[in-house]
Every structure is written in structure tokens, then in C-alpha cells.
Design an enzyme around this catalytic site. Structure first.
Site, mmCIF file in Angstrom:
data_model
loop_
_atom_site.group_PDB
_atom_site.id
_atom_site.type_symbol
_atom_site.label_atom_id
_atom_site.label_comp_id
_atom_site.label_asym_id
_atom_site.label_seq_id
_atom_site.Cartn_x
_atom_site.Cartn_y
_atom_site.Cartn_z
ATOM 1 N N LYS A 27 0.827 -1.198 0.000
ATOM 2 C CA LYS A 27 0.000 0.000 0.000
ATOM 3 C C LYS A 27 0.865 1.252 0.000
ATOM 4 C CE LYS A 27 -3.709 -0.590 2.469
ATOM 5 N NZ LYS A 27 -4.258 -0.847 3.829
ATOM 6 N N ARG A 99 -3.178 3.230 8.715
ATOM 7 C CA ARG A 99 -3.519 1.966 8.051
ATOM 8 C C ARG A 99 -2.328 1.030 7.997
ATOM 9 N NH1 ARG A 99 -4.923 4.390 2.245
ATOM 10 N NH2 ARG A 99 -6.284 2.574 2.070
ATOM 11 N N GLY A 108 -8.349 -6.640 4.880
ATOM 12 C CA GLY A 108 -9.200 -6.735 6.057
ATOM 13 C C GLY A 108 -8.580 -7.445 7.243
ATOM 14 N N MET A 110 -5.743 -6.669 8.977
ATOM 15 C CA MET A 110 -5.124 -5.872 10.026
ATOM 16 C C MET A 110 -5.922 -4.599 10.252
ATOM 17 S SD MET A 110 -1.163 -6.675 9.373
ATOM 18 C CE MET A 110 -1.313 -6.186 7.697
ATOM 19 N N ARG A 371 -3.784 -1.550 -6.082
ATOM 20 C CA ARG A 371 -2.942 -2.748 -6.004
ATOM 21 C C ARG A 371 -3.353 -3.691 -7.121
ATOM 22 N NH1 ARG A 371 -5.941 -4.517 -0.564
ATOM 23 N NH2 ARG A 371 -7.935 -4.972 -1.445
ATOM 24 N N HIS A 489 -16.634 -7.956 2.090
ATOM 25 C CA HIS A 489 -15.606 -8.864 2.603
ATOM 26 C C HIS A 489 -15.781 -10.256 2.019
ATOM 27 C CE1 HIS A 489 -13.971 -11.800 5.519
ATOM 28 N NE2 HIS A 489 -12.969 -10.937 5.544
ATOM 29 N N ARG A 593 0.654 -47.978 -11.326
ATOM 30 C CA ARG A 593 0.832 -48.909 -10.211
ATOM 31 C C ARG A 593 0.038 -50.165 -10.496
ATOM 32 N NH1 ARG A 593 -0.985 -44.056 -8.546
ATOM 33 N NH2 ARG A 593 0.385 -42.731 -7.269
ATOM 34 N N ARG A 649 5.172 -49.859 -13.092
ATOM 35 C CA ARG A 649 5.945 -50.328 -11.940
ATOM 36 C C ARG A 649 5.539 -51.752 -11.575
ATOM 37 N NH1 ARG A 649 5.224 -47.199 -6.371
ATOM 38 N NH2 ARG A 649 3.207 -48.261 -6.429
ATOM 39 N N GLU A 776 14.133 -44.332 -4.709
ATOM 40 C CA GLU A 776 13.282 -43.976 -3.567
ATOM 41 C C GLU A 776 13.873 -44.417 -2.245
ATOM 42 O OE1 GLU A 776 9.485 -45.952 -3.924
ATOM 43 O OE2 GLU A 776 10.383 -47.602 -5.028
ATOM 44 N N SER A 795 13.140 -42.950 -12.074
ATOM 45 C CA SER A 795 11.999 -42.131 -11.684
ATOM 46 C C SER A 795 12.118 -41.930 -10.181
ATOM 47 C CB SER A 795 10.692 -42.845 -12.044
ATOM 48 O OG SER A 795 9.626 -42.100 -11.544
ATOM 49 N N GLY A 797 11.014 -41.544 -6.744
ATOM 50 C CA GLY A 797 9.807 -41.766 -5.947
ATOM 51 C C GLY A 797 9.972 -40.966 -4.666
ATOM 52 N N THR A 798 9.617 -39.695 -4.748
ATOM 53 C CA THR A 798 9.954 -38.804 -3.632
ATOM 54 C C THR A 798 9.056 -38.997 -2.417
ATOM 55 O OG1 THR A 798 8.732 -37.118 -4.822
ATOM 56 C CG2 THR A 798 11.121 -37.007 -4.942
ATOM 57 N N ASN A 799 7.967 -39.756 -2.560
ATOM 58 C CA ASN A 799 7.182 -40.045 -1.354
ATOM 59 C C ASN A 799 7.999 -40.941 -0.423
ATOM 60 O OD1 ASN A 799 5.168 -38.697 -2.674
ATOM 61 N ND2 ASN A 799 3.964 -40.517 -3.158
ATOM 62 N N ASP A 800 8.462 -42.071 -0.971
ATOM 63 C CA ASP A 800 9.268 -42.968 -0.149
ATOM 64 C C ASP A 800 10.622 -42.352 0.190
ATOM 65 O OD1 ASP A 800 8.160 -45.382 0.803
ATOM 66 O OD2 ASP A 800 7.942 -46.103 -1.253
ATOM 67 N N CYS A 862 7.948 -39.101 -9.828
ATOM 68 C CA CYS A 862 6.567 -39.589 -9.817
ATOM 69 C C CYS A 862 5.921 -39.469 -8.440
ATOM 70 C CB CYS A 862 6.486 -41.013 -10.320
ATOM 71 S SG CYS A 862 7.367 -42.187 -9.288
ATOM 72 N N TYR A 882 11.111 -34.908 -17.179
ATOM 73 C CA TYR A 882 9.669 -34.726 -17.002
ATOM 74 C C TYR A 882 9.290 -34.789 -15.533
ATOM 75 C CZ TYR A 882 9.328 -39.752 -16.127
ATOM 76 O OH TYR A 882 9.466 -40.998 -15.582
HETATM 77 P P1 ADP Z 1 -7.517 -2.579 4.040
HETATM 78 O O1 ADP Z 1 -6.079 -2.870 3.893
HETATM 79 O O2 ADP Z 1 -8.205 -3.546 4.928
HETATM 80 O O3 ADP Z 1 -8.166 -2.368 2.716
HETATM 81 P P2 ADP Z 1 -7.333 0.234 4.353
HETATM 82 O O4 ADP Z 1 -6.042 0.643 4.935
HETATM 83 O O5 ADP Z 1 -7.441 0.309 2.886
HETATM 84 O O6 ADP Z 1 -7.648 -1.232 4.849
HETATM 85 O O7 ADP Z 1 -8.457 1.098 5.041
HETATM 86 C C1 ADP Z 1 -9.818 0.721 5.104
HETATM 87 C C2 ADP Z 1 -10.712 1.818 4.591
HETATM 88 O O8 ADP Z 1 -10.501 3.027 5.268
HETATM 89 C C3 ADP Z 1 -10.461 2.147 3.162
HETATM 90 O O9 ADP Z 1 -11.200 1.318 2.339
HETATM 91 C C4 ADP Z 1 -10.924 3.570 3.042
HETATM 92 O O10 ADP Z 1 -12.256 3.601 2.702
HETATM 93 C C5 ADP Z 1 -10.759 4.131 4.416
HETATM 94 N N1 ADP Z 1 -9.621 5.061 4.402
HETATM 95 C C6 ADP Z 1 -8.326 4.762 4.559
HETATM 96 N N2 ADP Z 1 -7.554 5.856 4.458
HETATM 97 C C7 ADP Z 1 -8.388 6.894 4.246
HETATM 98 C C8 ADP Z 1 -8.196 8.290 4.042
HETATM 99 N N3 ADP Z 1 -6.990 8.836 4.004
HETATM 100 N N4 ADP Z 1 -9.291 9.036 3.855
HETATM 101 C C9 ADP Z 1 -10.516 8.472 3.856
HETATM 102 N N5 ADP Z 1 -10.761 7.180 4.039
HETATM 103 C C10 ADP Z 1 -9.713 6.371 4.228
HETATM 104 MG MG MG Z 2 7.589 -46.275 -3.251
HETATM 105 MG MG MG Z 3 -7.904 -1.067 1.437
#
Ligand code: ADP
Ligand code: MG
Ligand code: MG
Length: 905
Positions: A27, A99, A108, A110, A371, A489, A593, A649, A776, A795, A797-800, A862, A882
Site C-alpha cells: 500500500k 492503516r 481486512g 489488520m 494494487r 468482505h 501402479r 511399476r 526412492e 523415476s 519416488g519422492t514419497n518414499d 513420480c 519430465y
Molecule cells: P484494508 O487494507 O483492509 O483495505 P485500508 O487501509 O485500505 O484497509 O483502510 C480501510 C478503509 O478506510 C479504506 O477502504 C478507506 O475507505 C478508508 N480510508 C483509509 N484511508 C483513508 C483516508 N486517508 N481518507 C478516507 N478514508 C480512508
Molecule cells: Mg515407493
Molecule cells: Mg484497502
């Protein structure tokens, strides 16, 4: 020079850039980069991931002291760029968002704190300057709630409601309000006091009013959130190392909830579900970003095309749509045009599909995040092909950017058309993540996990999902939610997991442990089916079929083939599996087999007769009955793989695996053989071994009972000769299992070659064939040069090899492997991901020694590892010809083989 902990961005300038994601997180690096390419981003700064690592080692106080000066300076820069003042006594105050942002995106997972800097003084200034008192107090109460939750740990206790929500609900109830927007300024002011009291009561301290205290609290909370249970779980599932750490992004707030000229939204430069090259997304007027993501208010479409498609799916008339559900393109055409230009610019700049967040504050557009977007397997394939054809990326990128494991989603069943037409549709929602899912309804993530652990297929039904539901979503076949949009989410996470999901399903009401759809009740355990591609929900189970694999998938496979050095074989024991794998592009069989054939139908009785025979003569008589059956089996497989090598085999497992162990089958066996049941029982008991995996098995069987090898060699060669006589092109490769010494191999080879010569003489037909061995047992790898002087192919035989190299019994490892992985003793399950450091040395040595004695020796693998991308890469690096894997992993291995080749050149 002192270390740089803080990187600023804003006003078209930035100290960081896109390729600094390890240090600044994804980010932070992209916020910097957007500034550099002229995209409007609220100013701010990023505290590096290194500081997070320090934080975990040195603790809070030391780290705050360490970065304090740099943070204070960066806040001053942000103040200047935004023309506002943090901790303001007058003038518009600078409010901040704090953030998280790791190297890999963890949506979502952290914490985020918004509106930071608000207190009883600043809220008044904000009210005055914005001319919108309601907005000011709404922002303030949201901040106290978020801060209390994220930083001060005030959340719902076991079995209780979130205390902030209790206060809010009480307020709404007493006033008779249905939605939050009905709250008046006076209500919001009262809520602020109510929320503060909640904090005092639950945290035992007052809500901090000093903005600097607030800032340090939030920064540390983000660092702390790196190690929450859900973040750790997410990293496990996605293979993200624990030591990467998160960066902290501190940024000026912008407001999408400042009235009707403000808005917020999430958008994608292409369709993350299908891959279609169509800008799309959702927005809400007069709202903050959280409202879109949390799925509380159902957002509207950004583009008019998207809006019309939505209306059609939803059965909304054009009239109704125009009156109530206008797209951003229609409602805010100028801002839409600006956004559209930016999304195109960002996709072109990053040459990949972008997932973006934006906010419009009183008519001014700001980008908050971009992203490379998560996508389904189908979208991944389509985007790669489209972008290649559009000249946006080159062939190498098209191959390297794909995640081989995601192809798996395309190989899985889809609903059978006829079955679907016959099925009863009970609801329709948003096609949030495509695919077909059939399962029993469960209403909680815990139940989803528990039921799935019992081997049941479940559909997780929720009002909306949150990060706590992750494990359950993972365990479910599909997810159905009452609320939430395409960017909720549930939708985002399901797409990332490649899991079928339908959100905002019409008529669905979820209440605790039951659901009604348009008044009809559905209980826990009832079956439903979801079509995530159309958004339709069906009653009961709906039959599925395997999907077709031409089109873009075929193009990707062609590209992979063109760019690979290794080819891919399959492990198959039946003509049907061989055929399926061939359709997926397998070029031969790496492991057939023979013992699996003995379990079908009546064959097992002939096999048992052979095992229970008193002497060679008795064994030969039983083998004579097995011969035609085996010949038939081999004929089917060789024909299905006509023109490609088929590695067969010789008998491998310990004999007791075939014997009748229960009294009833022993009696049946005794009757078939006309002997006493006690004799059968005694013989079965005599086959018992303390440690069968290291016992009488593999070539040890062929060396103690040479007539077994002879019968199998004869069956193979007769089948091959008969096919050849019919104009086919069989290519048998006979493989001796479990060799530890050269002599073991040589004796078996002698029998095979003699038998082949005899069959050729009898049939008057000759067939090219090879004799080789499996590597193997560690000793075989160590003496591979001696063995290669005689064996034409190896061949691995990486399991054994893993079992014997580690000394872990594969059948017992489940008792300790999960704990070993949890404790970090092992990084992965070595039976799934080849241990390159240890077992890999044996493989490498086997290849090198093999080649030294026989330069053109054919080398393959294999074991299960043959279909695991990182192991495939290793196989390429040690010069294998292969890899061989189960039929459904063939496409994955083909793509992985191409990636390995490109990475190594
Ligand atoms: P995540 O990584 O879970 O997407 P974000 O860091 O993107 O979390 O933040 C969650 C939400 O907070 C974003 O979707 C955005 O809507 C809001 N947000 C983050 N920074 C700002 C900002 N500078 N101004 C307004 N809203 C923000
Ligand atoms: Mg074997
Ligand atoms: Mg975000």
C-alpha cells in the site's frame, strides 16, 4: 547517517516508489508511486516494515523513541501539503487515517483507524469549517468507536453484543429510527459521550484526547495487529512469512460523507471474477469507505453498463433503476470520467488489473489505494491472454504472472446444464465469486469447520462475513450472504480463495441458526446449491460435470508448452485416468501402479490365491490366472497413451495389503481354495510385519518370488506386441521399485529381458521397451552411478524417499507434522512440498550420478511433488526430463514447468 524509518508522499512528490514494497509494504509503495505519476492522493507518510520487526523485538517504548523525530517531521510535511494543522487550535484540523500495509496484500486482516485527531475541541472546528455539524459529530463518534475497538481493545465479550453497538441500538430504538442516517446532531453528541463512557467502563481508562497520544496508540496498534490470530491464520493459508512485518501508512483523511457531492467506492480495472476487460466497481454517495466494504449499505454500480447488468440480474426495471440506482457515470459524470482516466492510467502503468479505492470529497476525487487485484482462476487465465493480445504484457509475463495452483479452479466441476434447468431456483443474488457449490447449510464459521472436518460438504450462510469467518469460509464449498456487494468482505475473500460466493441474495433472511428465503425456512443441514457465476441459488443438490478446457485455457497451455524444457506425465492406473490426463496435456504415464488393478472385482481372489499358495507351483498356477487379466489392463493403458511412454511399476506393496483380514473373507477364501480356514488364517498371520513399509515389498518381492516379475513382464510385453501387431505404437517402460543395491536391479532386469525375448519369439513381433528403476531409497541415490550403468531410466519416488530420508512414517506422520509446522520446526509438510535442502540433495545427487554413468538417462519424478509448483521448479533445476502427477494436476504442472524454465533462463 541515521536510518530512515519514515517516507513521505504528497503533492506529486514521494520519497518512496513502487519497487520499494518490501520496505514500505504494498500500500505504501503504491501510494508513493501514484503521487509520482500524477494521481491525486491525500498526503501522508509510511513507517517502514523494518520498524515493525524492531517493534516485535525491542517493544513499544524503544521503537517510539527511535522513530519519534522522523514522525513529527513527516506530520509537519503532511500539514503543509494539505494546508491543515494536526492538533489544531484553529483553522481546519488535519485528521489522519492510520492503516496497515504489508508486502503482500492481506485485505481486512489488520487494523485501520480513521478520523484520528478528533477530540472535543477539533470536532467544533470541523463542524464550523465544514458547515456541517452532523458530519463532524458523526466522524467523531465513528473515530471513538474505531479507536476503542482497534487500539483500546474494547470489543464484544463472549456471547455479548459489541458495547458500542449496544449504545447505538438503544439510541435508535428509543427514537424509533431504522437507519443510522436518521440520527440528529444532538443524538450524535449524546453518542460521543455514550461511547466515551463505554471506553471508560471497558478499558478502565479515558479515551485519549491528545491527538499525538492518539497517533502513537494507533501506530502501535497497527504493529500489534500483525500478530493477531486471524492475521497469522491468513499468512499460513497464503504462505506469507511471519517475519515480513507490516508498514504503517499515516495519511490525511478525506471525506466521502460530506454531503451529496461526496462519495466513496472501490473499483477494478477489469472484472476480477470473469476477467472481462471492463472497468467496474461500486460506490456510495455520502458515505465513508468502510460502509462499502462492510456490506452494511448495498452500494451502487460505478459504470452504466454495470448498472444495467445489475438491474437485469436483479429484475429491476429501467425506470426504477434510473429513479433509485443511478450509476456514478450517470450521477457524477465528470468525476466518473476522471476516475475512468485514472484507472486506465494505473492499469497501463502497472500493466496489471488494478483494485482501487477512492473517495470524492465535495467534488474532488482522491485515490486511496491501488494494487494488483486478486482474481479467480478463470479471470487470471483470461486476463493473461487478453493482456498479451492487447500488447500490454509479453509472453514471459503472461506465463510468470499466473499462479499455477489457481488453474485448479478451472478443472473443477460446473453444474450440469440439464440438472440446472430441472433444479428449483429459490433466490438470486450477486455473482460475487464464480463456481459451483453444493452442500449442507451451516450458519457459523465454527460449524463450517467442524462439519468439513467430518468430511461433510457445507455451504456457509451468513448475514455478512467478517475476517473472523475466514477459517469457516476456507472449509466451506461456497458462501451465501444476505447482505453485501461485489466488493464486500465475503466477495473479495471468496474470490481470493477461488471459492464460490453469492452475496446480497434476494429474499434471504438469516436469523441465528435458520434462514428463510421468501418465507420458506431452511435449516442447518439442508442441502442447497450455489451458482456463483450467475448468482442463482437452488434447492437441494444439483449434479455437476467436468468443464471444457479450450479457449483461453488452451492458449495458456500452448504458451506453457512452448516455453518449457520439461514435459509432464501423469500417474494413472486405469485407461480412463490416462485418457483424462491426456486431455489435460499429459505426454505419457510416469507411474502406473500395477497393484491397484488387483483390487477391482474378482481379480483380488486370484491375487490372494497367489499369495496364499504353499509353493512355487501353487504360485505359478495362480499367476497363470492373473496373466490374462494383467495383459488386458496393460493393453488398455498402453492403448490410451499410444505413442507416449508408459512407465509400469512392478508389484510394490507388502503382500498383506491384499490378504483377507476379516473372518468372513478368510472363510470365503478357504472355501475357494478348498482348504481349512485355520490354514488361511495362519498364512495371513505369517504375513504380518512389524514395519511393513520397510519390509517384504518392492523388488524384494520380485527377488524372492521371481515368478511374479516374470508374469508381469510377460503380461506387459504380450499386451505391447498385440497392440503393435494392430498397428499401434506402445512404448512400455518397465520400472523396478524400491532398489537399494545394484544387484537387486540386475536380477530383475535379467528376468524382464529374458521374458521379453521369449514373448517376441513367440509372437514374431518386437517392441521397443526400456527397463529402469525408481530411486526412492537413499542408498539408491547414493549409488546412482552404479545403478545407471544398467538402468535406462530413473523415476524419483519422492514419497518414499522423503519417508526414508526423514525417517518419518508417512502413515503416522499426521500425529506430529501439524505440530511441527505450527512450531516452525518444519516450514511445510515435506510430503507435499519437496524438502529441497535435504531430500533434494538426494535427488540432485541421483540425477548427477545417473547422468555421469549414462549421459542420456531419462530422468523423472513420480511422487506427489510432481504436481507441486515449487517442487516442479526444483526438478527443472536438477535437469529432469519430465514430472509426473495426478491427472487433475497436469495443467498446474505444465504451467509450473514453463515458469521454472523461464525463471532459470
Ligand atoms: P484494508 O487494507 O483492509 O483495505 P485500508 O487501509 O485500505 O484497509 O483502510 C480501510 C478503509 O478506510 C479504506 O477502504 C478507506 O475507505 C478508508 N480510508 C483509509 N484511508 C483513508 C483516508 N486517508 N481518507 C478516507 N478514508 C480512508
Ligand atoms: Mg515407493
Ligand atoms: Mg484497502
Amino acid at each position: 547517517m541515521s536510518t530512515k524509518y519514515v517516507y513521505t508522499f504528497g503533492d506529486g512528490k514521494a520519497e518512496g516508489k513502487a519497487d520499494m514494497r518490501n520496505l514500505l509494504g504494498g500500500k505504501g509503495a503504491n501510494l508513493a508511486e501514484m503521487n509520482l505519476i500524477g494521481v491525486p492522493v491525500p498526503a501522508g507518510f509510511t513507517i517502514t516494515t523494518d520498524v515493525c520487526t524492531d517493534y516485535n523485538k525491542l517493544g513499544k517504548d524503544a521503537v517510539v523513541a527511535m522513530i519519534k523525530d522522523q514522525v513529527v517531521a513527516a506530520v509537519a510535511d503532511t500539514e503543509k501539503a494539505m494546508n491543515a494543522k494536526f492538533d489544531a487550535k484553529d483553522g481546519f484540523p488535519l485528521l489522519l487515517s492510520v492503516r496497515s500495509g504489508a508486502r503482500a496484500s492481506m485485505p481486512g486482516m489488520m487494523n485501520t483507524v480513521l478520523n484520528l485527531g478528533m477530540n472535543d475541541d477539533t470536532v467544533k472546528i470541523v463542524a464550523e469549517h465544514s458547515g456541517n455539524e452532523k458530519f463532524a459529530y458523526d466522524s467523531y463518534r465513528r473515530f471513538i468507536h474505531m479507536y476503542g475497538d482497534v487500539v483500546m481493545g474494547v470489543e464484544a465479550e463472549e456471547g455479548k453484543h459489541n458495547p458500542f453497538e449496544v449504545v447505538l441500538d438503544e439510541m435508535k430504538e428509543s427514537k424509533g429510527y431504522k437507519v443510522d442516517t436518521e440520527l440528529t446532531v444532538e443524538d450524535l453528541k449524546a453518542l460521543v459521550e455514550g461511547y466515551k463512557a463505554v471506553i471508560r467502563e471497558h478499558a478502565g481508562v479515558d479515551f485519549p484526547t491528545n491527538p499525538w497520544d492518539q497517533l502513537w496508540g494507533a501506530v502501535c496498534a497497527v504493529f500489534d495487529s500483525w500478530d493477531t490470530e486471524r492475521a497469522i491464520l491468513y499468512r499460513r493459508m497464503e504462505g506469507i512469512p511471519d517475519d515480513w512485518g507490516t508498514a504503517v501508512n499515516v495519511q490525511a483523511m478525506v471525506y466521502g460523507n460530506m454531503g451529496e457531492t461526496s462519495a466513496t467506492g472501490v473499483c477494478f480495472s477489469r472484472d476480477a471474477a470473469t476477467g472481462e476487460d471492463l472497468f467496474n466497481g461500486e460506490y456510495l454517495i455520502n458515505a465513508q469507505g468502510e460502509d462499502v466494504v462492510a456490506g452494511v449499505r448495498t452500494p451502487l454500480e460505478i459504470t452504466t453498463i454495470g448498472s444495467k447488468r445489475w438491474a437485469e440480474r436483479n429484475g429491476t426495471s429501467e425506470e426504477d433503476r434510473k429513479a433509485n440506482f443511478l450509476s456514478m457515470e450517470e450521477a457524477m459524470p465528470e468525476l466518473y470520467n476522471e476516475l475512468n482516466t485514472i484507472q486506465q492510467k494505473l492499469e497501463d502503468h502497472y500493466t496489471d488489473m488494478q483494485d482501487m479505492e477512492f473517495t470524492v470529497q465535495q467534488g474532488k476525487l482522491w485515490m486511496l489505494q491501488t494494487r494488483s487485484g486478486k482474481r479467480t482462476g478463470a479471470a487470471m487465465v483470461k486476463m493473461a491472454v487478453d493482456m498479451l493480445e492487447q500488447g500490454l504484457i509479453d509472453e514471459n509475463t503472461a506465463i510468470l504472472r499466473q499462479e499455477p495452483n489457481k488453474l485448479d479452479e478451472l478443472l473443477h466441476p460446473v453444474f450440469d446444464k440439464a440438472a440446472l434447468e430441472a433444479a428449483t431456483e429459490i433466490s438470486k443474488g450477486l455473482p460475487a465469486s464464480p463456481g459451483a457449490a453444493t452442500g449442507q447449510i451451516v450458519f457459523s464459521a465454527e460449524d463450517a469447520e467442524a462439519w468439513a472436518a467430518e468430511g461433510k460438504k457445507v455451504v456457509l450462510v451468513r448475514r455478512e462475513t467478517s475476517p473472523e469467518d475466514l477459517k469457516g469460509m476456507y472449509a466451506a464449498e461456497g458462501i451465501l450472504t444476505e447482505r453485501g456487494g461485489m466488493t464486500s468482505h465475503a466477495a473479495v475473500v471468496a474470490r481470493g480463495m477461488g471459492k464460490c460466493c453469492i452475496s446480497s441474495a434476494a429474499g434471504v433472511l438469516v436469523t441465528g441458526t435458520s434462514m428463510t428465503i421468501n418465507g420458506v425456512e431452511y435449516k442447518e443441514g439442508d442441502f442447497i446449491s450455489l451458482n456463483g457465476t450467475t448468482g442463482k441459488v437452488y434447492e437441494g443438490k444439483v449434479a455437476t460435470i467436468t468443464p471444457s478446457l479450450d479457449g483461453d485455457f488452451g492458449k495458456v497451455m500452448d504458451l506453457a508448452e512452448k516455453n518449457s524444457r520439461m514435459y509432464v506425465r501423469t500417474n494413472a492406473d486405469t485407461p480412463a485416468d490416462a485418457k483424462a490426463a491426456r486431455e489435460f496435456g499429459a505426454k505419457g504415464i510416469g507411474l502406473c501402479r500395477t497393484e491397484h488393478m488387483f483390487f477391482e472385482g474378482d481379480k483380488i481372489w486370484n491375487m490372494r490365491e497367489m499369495i496364499l499358495a504353499e509353493d512355487v507351483e501353487g504360485r505359478k498356477a495362480a499367476l497363470a490366472k492373473l496373466l490374462p487379466v494383467q495383459r488386458e489392463d496393460f493393453s488398455g493403458i498402453l492403448e490410451a497413451m499410444d505413442g507416449f511412454g508408459v512407465t509400469i511399476r512392478l508389484l510394490d506393496p507388502p503382500l498383506h495389503e491384499f490378504t483377507p483380514n476379516d473372518a468372513e473373507s478368510q472363510a470365503e477364501m478357504a472355501e475357494k481354495l478348498g482348504i481349512d480356514v485355520s490354514v488361511v488364517k495362519a498364512k495371513v498371520d505369517s504375513l504380518h510385519e512389524i514395519n511393513p513399509m520397510l519390509g517384504h515389498r518392492g523388488c524384494r518381492l520380485g527377488n524372492t518370488y521371481p515368478e511374479i516379475t516374470e508374469m508381469q513382464a510377460r503380461a506387459i510385453m504380450e499386451a505391447a506386441c498385440d497392440l503393435k501387431a494392430k498397428g499401434k505404437d506402445p512404448k512400455p517402460e518397465i520400472m523396478v521399485p524400491l532398489i537399494g543395491t545394484l544387484k537387486e536391479f540386475q536380477i530383475q532386469e535379467g528376468i524382464i529381458r529374458e521374458t521379453a525375448a521369449a514373448v517376441f519369439a513367440e509372437k514374431g513381433v518386437e517392441v521397443d521397451f526400456m527397463v529402469g528403476t525408481m530411486i526412492e531409497i537413499p542408498r539408491a541415490a547414493l549409488t546412482a552411478d552404479q545403478i545407471a550403468a544398467h538402468a535406462e531410466f530413473f523415476s524419483f519416488g519422492t514419497n518414499d524417499l522423503t519417508q526414508m530420508g526423514f525417517g518419518y512414517s508417512r502413515d503416522d506422520a499426521a500425529k506430529f507434522l501439524p505440530i511441527y509446522i505450527e512450531k516452525g520446526i518444519l516450514k511445510n509438510d515435506p510430503f507435499q512440498v519437496l524438502d529441497q535442502e535435504g531430500i533434494g540433495q538426494l535427488v540432485r545427487m541421483g540425477c548427477e550420478k545417473g547422468k555421469s554413468a549414462r549421459p542420456n538417462i531419462k530422468l523423472g519424478i513420480c511422487g506427489e511433488h510432481g504436481g507441486e509448483p515449487s517442487s516442479v521448479e526444483f526438478c527443472n533445476s536438477v535437469g529432469m526430463d519430465y514430472v509426473s502427477c495426478s491427472p487433475f494436476r497436469v495443467p498446474i504442472a505444465r504451467l509450473a514447468a514453463a515458469q521454472a524454465n523461464l525463471k532459470q533462463n
